[in-house]
Design an enzyme around this catalytic site. Sequence first.
Site: not given
Length: 468
Positions: A37-38, A313, A447
């Site tokens: 795909e991409h 994944d 700070h």
Amino acid sequence: MTATRFDLAIIGAGPGGYVAAIRASQLGMKTAIVEREHLGGICLNWGCIPTKALLRTSELYQAMRRVSAFGLAADNVRFDLAGVVARSRKAAERLSNGVAYLMRKNNVTVIDGTARLMGQGRIAVTGKAGEKLSDLEAAHIIVATGARARTLPGLEPDGRLIWTYREAMVPESFPQSLLVIGSGAIGIEFASFYRSLGAEVTVVEMLPRILPAEDAEISGLARKAFVRQGIAIQTGTCVERLVKDAETVTAHLRKPNGEQDSLTTRRVILAIGITGNVEGLGLEQLGVKVENGHIAVDEWYRAGAPGLYAIGDVAGPPWLAHKASHEGVICVEKIAGVEGVHPMDRNAIPSCTYSAPQVASVGLTEEAAAGAGHTLKIGHFPYSANGKAIAQGETEGLVKTIFDAETGALLGAHIVGAEATELIHSLVIAKTLETTEAELIAAIFPHPTLSEMIGESVLDAYGRALHI
């Protein structure tokens, strides 16, 4: 057709695959990557990047609506949905093009097509019409095919009324009411985006609390913030089925006490997890083990067949782009025999949810740390006591740090509030360096900054907080 030979072939050009390809090239390996795909995968094209572009829009929209608190005036603030979506898509396109440049720069051969494993060290690539494009041979093959939205019977998306993340990113019209099923990062981010733009949003989660992977205290604070914004949240609730009408969807719910209920809404977003893209790869003929929709791998991402690896994944949770990229580097360096390569410390993987407020964490939750047998010292510091947060008008939130009482080891850190996803990284570095409370207390925080809350939270864990 004669095969083209490579040292390494990678299937999938998402953040795991393309980063692995770059590192392999850097190490002198002749590398090819196959993508159907991409370039950039789901993350760059339909996930991480375009969703953050959408969320940035909603963040600015909300800021413009409350500028009177800063002595400013902005009348008739509105949004252009088509423009919002167009900006998101341009961001995705820019980064996808950037990946293409990186492939050229690193001499990685990019092949557009669908890959299938044909045996040890062999890949066949076909085009969209099923035509044969090429054969590849490689001493090593990495599967990095990613994942897709998970569905359940009775909750199937149709792309019009019932959406996955893809449709939720490119709405043709704005839904005035929306049901989000699932309260992980994806579900909460979309709930936050659409609510910020004015939709009536309901989130339904079958587990007892939202953001169930996060620390329970942080999850509870996030829930209170979302409810104050007008998001309706139902936990411990199961969506049994969805019934579609012409322009609405009715969700039939089962409440925690077993009672039945229903909710009618204009659109539904499914965010109930993902499942790996393991089909059609030829894994079965190689004897690769697939568990719960993901390829089983060892600590070096070996997938159980000679020369075959899996990352990202498709290799299981946590489903995070930065985890995939890190896995790609480790996997390639191990293949190349780089000295000093270490397995990934899964407790040092940061988790980020880019909602309003943001949620970020690293390491163990309080419950997990106690369950592991640690005696704990826990520090808290609220945003409401931080000068920079007050100046920015972002006083809702909390920094929480968890230490082992005996060793001073940083076990976990959890933040809910503005810029939490940026603040968490200093604590990721601290955990990676095996920092104790002594080093963190000795560190000088500038700070005024939000980062001062980290130092104060550490001090609080040891009874030394200065500003609360």
